[in-house]
Design a protein around this motif. Structure first.
Motif, PDB file in Angstrom:
ATOM      1  N   ASN A   1      36.370  31.908  36.131  1.00  0.00           N
ATOM      2  CA  ASN A   1      36.168  32.592  37.405  1.00  0.00           C
ATOM      3  C   ASN A   1      34.781  32.396  37.993  1.00  0.00           C
ATOM      4  O   ASN A   1      34.554  32.761  39.149  1.00  0.00           O
ATOM      5  N   ARG A   2      33.837  31.856  37.202  1.00  0.00           N
ATOM      6  CA  ARG A   2      32.514  31.478  37.715  1.00  0.00           C
ATOM      7  C   ARG A   2      31.787  32.650  38.347  1.00  0.00           C
ATOM      8  O   ARG A   2      31.099  32.501  39.363  1.00  0.00           O
ATOM      9  N   GLU A   3      31.938  33.820  37.778  1.00  0.00           N
ATOM     10  CA  GLU A   3      31.316  35.024  38.312  1.00  0.00           C
ATOM     11  C   GLU A   3      30.773  35.858  37.159  1.00  0.00           C
ATOM     12  O   GLU A   3      31.083  35.626  35.995  1.00  0.00           O
ATOM     13  N   GLY A   4      29.944  36.858  37.526  1.00  0.00           N
ATOM     14  CA  GLY A   4      29.442  37.794  36.542  1.00  0.00           C
ATOM     15  C   GLY A   4      30.489  38.815  36.151  1.00  0.00           C
ATOM     16  O   GLY A   4      31.667  38.710  36.505  1.00  0.00           O
ATOM     17  N   ALA A   5      30.048  39.867  35.444  1.00  0.00           N
ATOM     18  CA  ALA A   5      30.985  40.824  34.849  1.00  0.00           C
ATOM     19  C   ALA A   5      31.842  41.550  35.870  1.00  0.00           C
ATOM     20  O   ALA A   5      32.983  41.912  35.580  1.00  0.00           O
ATOM     21  N   ALA A   6      31.322  41.781  37.077  1.00  0.00           N
ATOM     22  CA  ALA A   6      32.114  42.463  38.101  1.00  0.00           C
ATOM     23  C   ALA A   6      32.954  41.478  38.899  1.00  0.00           C
ATOM     24  O   ALA A   6      34.133  41.725  39.179  1.00  0.00           O
ATOM     25  N   GLY A   7      32.367  40.358  39.260  1.00  0.00           N
ATOM     26  CA  GLY A   7      33.054  39.393  40.119  1.00  0.00           C
ATOM     27  C   GLY A   7      34.283  38.762  39.513  1.00  0.00           C
ATOM     28  O   GLY A   7      35.195  38.346  40.242  1.00  0.00           O
ATOM     29  N   VAL A   8      34.351  38.682  38.174  1.00  0.00           N
ATOM     30  CA  VAL A   8      35.515  38.042  37.545  1.00  0.00           C
ATOM     31  C   VAL A   8      36.796  38.808  37.812  1.00  0.00           C
ATOM     32  O   VAL A   8      37.898  38.255  37.700  1.00  0.00           O
ATOM     33  N   TRP A   9      36.662  40.074  38.213  1.00  0.00           N
ATOM     34  CA  TRP A   9      37.860  40.890  38.415  1.00  0.00           C
ATOM     35  C   TRP A   9      38.496  40.681  39.782  1.00  0.00           C
ATOM     36  O   TRP A   9      39.354  41.472  40.200  1.00  0.00           O
ATOM     37  N   LYS A  10      38.127  39.603  40.448  1.00  0.00           N
ATOM     38  CA  LYS A  10      38.882  39.193  41.636  1.00  0.00           C
ATOM     39  C   LYS A  10      40.317  38.827  41.237  1.00  0.00           C
ATOM     40  O   LYS A  10      41.209  38.795  42.084  1.00  0.00           O
ATOM     41  N   ILE A  11      40.532  38.570  39.945  1.00  0.00           N
ATOM     42  CA  ILE A  11      41.878  38.277  39.462  1.00  0.00           C
ATOM     43  C   ILE A  11      42.759  39.528  39.452  1.00  0.00           C
ATOM     44  O   ILE A  11      43.978  39.428  39.443  1.00  0.00           O
ATOM     45  N   CYS A  12      42.139  40.690  39.423  1.00  0.00           N
ATOM     46  CA  CYS A  12      42.873  41.961  39.417  1.00  0.00           C
ATOM     47  C   CYS A  12      41.903  43.028  39.915  1.00  0.00           C
ATOM     48  O   CYS A  12      41.294  43.752  39.124  1.00  0.00           O
ATOM     49  N   PRO A  13      41.711  43.119  41.232  1.00  0.00           N
ATOM     50  CA  PRO A  13      40.593  43.889  41.798  1.00  0.00           C
ATOM     51  C   PRO A  13      40.515  45.345  41.385  1.00  0.00           C
ATOM     52  O   PRO A  13      39.425  45.906  41.333  1.00  0.00           O
TER      53      PRO A  13
END
Length: 587
Positions: free
Chosen positions: A104-116
């Protein structure tokens, strides 16, 4: 064919008429993620990433916690539950976080774009990493203080004739003092009275002002952290070449010296002695599970942040196996170093090994310095030892700060252009809060933070993370993501662990954490009720991010989140957890 740009060039102006030429120019190619996003910064070399992960996971607890647990819980028999939990929970969760961040190429919060709706757990782990930084940097400042104090012909914790010593101070030569709870050794008094000055405080309600010596050491640590992190992984990836490798050099040197000391072999035998009957004690299994949870560094957002800077096709599966194995082997190896010196102390003072074996700060700031002080060339050995502690701590602190910085700048994109200033803001804020821990009563604040900042809350965070990935995003989709990256789909074993074994293990650990909770204490000092309440507020503040963000998401973006039943499942989970928490608090 990609999109074209039109380049308009003014050639000349003649008789009031402008002549121009136009050309079609292909834009400068940029690397893109398969989802269409621009490729983010990556590690300079693969080894930079591995050293960073190893440096974060291998920290002070590998030296002061695991060897003592192994000795106390059946010696070599303790490895049975330890390795069992490593295989069914430690490695799968470690692998999951590396894959999650890398894809997801994001930090700990940004990775949850997969399940907001689960993004709150990202803010939970960011807060936990920030809270840990408030007191973890203080440990490094203690090591730095000891390092500076070691540059003398005679170490200051050898005798009882110093200004900070009390009438209760007694050398180990007086064996009767070992059993006297009112007696203390020079090394113990140096740490508590010479470094911490805890004798000048009556408790957590009497902190006093920050001590300038420790404040100066803390400032040096903060400066080191800032210049290691301000440019991102390009700088931190170079620093870990020293901080992640130095401990292994020093541990090896100390082991070679330790095994030559009288009594060292007896200490190592006690460390490795096998008592399989101890495996019948549930407490042994609980302590093994707890050690796995905290020793690998899962749930702090660090592994997600570090792996987000990997190349998309990096083999994160191999990285997970390598780094978790190195972490466990380091813990086991450090036990030989620790118990060779503890055996020597037991022999030298003619006392049982139980009298000198301990864990925590007392091992590395009292017992070990005392053992080193009896060696020829003690100052040199002290310098070597505290350099090892400094490097063990600094790269773990770097990991925690990187989790906070990466997690927030990925979530708030405008911070990308101001990383240097934002990094400065984070480290200075951490420094200001940490000042409470370098006052006369700072040890009480330190103990409170250590007890509440990353205990139950980190287990809860990882539990929600595992549930979000396995049950809401879906193990099959997660496996597809991994196959897209490394060309190999995770085997049945990993998928079963992610979906069933690891969540059950984490749920068990959360329940045990509540069931076995004991209020914090420092020696005979018991914290007042208001202090315990502050501690619980600290723990709940991070855990509450999960339901608060879910409620916010439900109110602002109504609709589907991963699947039709997510909202109902999630509310059921929150209701169950907080009902159990309320029941426990009432009882």
């Amino acid at each position: 064919m990609g999109p074209k740009e039109v380049e308009l060039i003014l050639v000349k102006e003649q008789n009031g008429v402008q002549f121009t030429s136009t050309t079609l120019v292909a834009p400068t190619p940029t690397q893109t993620h398969p989802s269409g996003e621009e490729e983010r910064e990556t590690w300079g070399k693969k080894i930079d990433f591995l050293l960073s992960v190893i440096g974060f996971a291998v920290d002070l607890a590998n030296v002061w916690r695991f060897p003592y647990l192994c000795y106390k819980n059946g010696g070599g028999a303790f490895l049975v539950p330890y390795l069992f939990f490593m295989v069914i929970a430690g490695m799968p969760l470690f692998y999951m976080e590396l894959a999650l961040g890398q894809y997801n190429r994001e930090g700990a919060a940004g990775v949850w774009k997969i399940c907001p709706i689960f993004k709150g757990v990202g803010f939970t782990v960011i807060l936990i990493s920030l809270y840990v930084g408030f007191y973890y940097n203080v440990i490094i400042s203690w090591a730095l203080f000891y390092l500076f104090s070691s540059f003398t012909s005679e170490l200051p914790w050898v005798h009882c004739n110093n200004t900070w010593n009390s009438p209760n101070c007694s050398d180990w030569a007086d064996n009767s003092s070992v059993s006297d709870i009112y007696k203390s050794t020079p090394a113990q008094e140096y740490f508590e009275r010479g470094v911490l000055h805890i004798q000048d405080s009556n408790g957590i309600n009497d902190l006093g002002r920050p001590r300038w010596q420790l404040t100066s050491c803390l400032a040096v640590v903060i400066v080191l952290l800032y210049f290691s992190l301000w440019k991102g992984v390009k700088t931190s990836g170079k620093v870990v070449w020293i901080t992640a490798t130095m401990p292994y050099v020093v541990l090896t040197v100390l082991l070679l010296r330790g095994v030559t000391l009288p009594g060292a072999i007896d200490g190592i035998k006690a460390y490795l002695s096998v008592d399989f009957l101890r495996l019948c004690d549930p407490k042994v299994w609980i302590e093994a599970a707890t050690q796995i949870c905290f020793s690998l560094g899962v749930g702090f957002g660090v592994l997600i942040a570090f792996s987000s800077y990997n190349k998309f096709s990096n083999n994160c599966y191999r990285d997970a196996i390598i780094t978790t194995s190195i972490n466990s082997l380091t813990s086991f190896f450090s036990g030989f170093v620790v118990f060779s010196f503890l055996g020597y102390m037991s022999y030298k003072h003619n006392v049982a090994l139980d009298k000198v074996a301990r864990d925590g700060a007392g091992l590395v700031f009292v017992i070990y310095p005392e053992a080193i002080a009896t060696l020829p060339g003690s100052s040199v050995w002290a310098v070597i030892f505290f350099i090892m502690l400094l490097t063990l701590g600094i790269d773990s602190a770097m990991g925690g700060m990187e989790s906070v910085i990466t997690g927030l700048i990925d979530e708030f994109k405008f911070l990308h252009k101001h990383r240097e200033l934002f990094t400065l803001f984070i480290v200075v804020s951490t420094f200001l809060i940490s000042l409470f821990c370098v006052t006369n009563g700072g040890m009480y604040v330190f103990t409170l933070l250590d007890h509440f900042a990353a205990g139950t809350s980190i287990l809860f965070g990882v539990l929600i993370e595992a549930i979000g990935i396995a049950w809401f995003y879906g193990v099959d989709r997660f496996s597809d993501d991994i196959e897209e990256m490394i060309g190999q789909r995770p085997g049945l074993y990993w998928r079963l662990c992610w979906k069933f074994v690891s969540p059950c293990f984490l749920l068990f650990m959360v329940v045990v954490s509540f069931a076995t909770f004991n209020p914090p204490n420092y020696g005979t000092y018991m914290f007042p009720p208001w202090a315990n309440m502050v501690g619980w507020c600290l723990a709940i503040s991070s855990m509450s991010m999960v339901p608060l963000y879910a409620i916010y998401k439900l109110c602002t973006l109504p609709g589907k989140f991963c699947d039709d039943n997510t909202v109902f499942y999630l509310m059921g989970i929150f209701h169950f957890f907080f009902t159990q928490l309320h029941h426990w608090l009432v009882v």
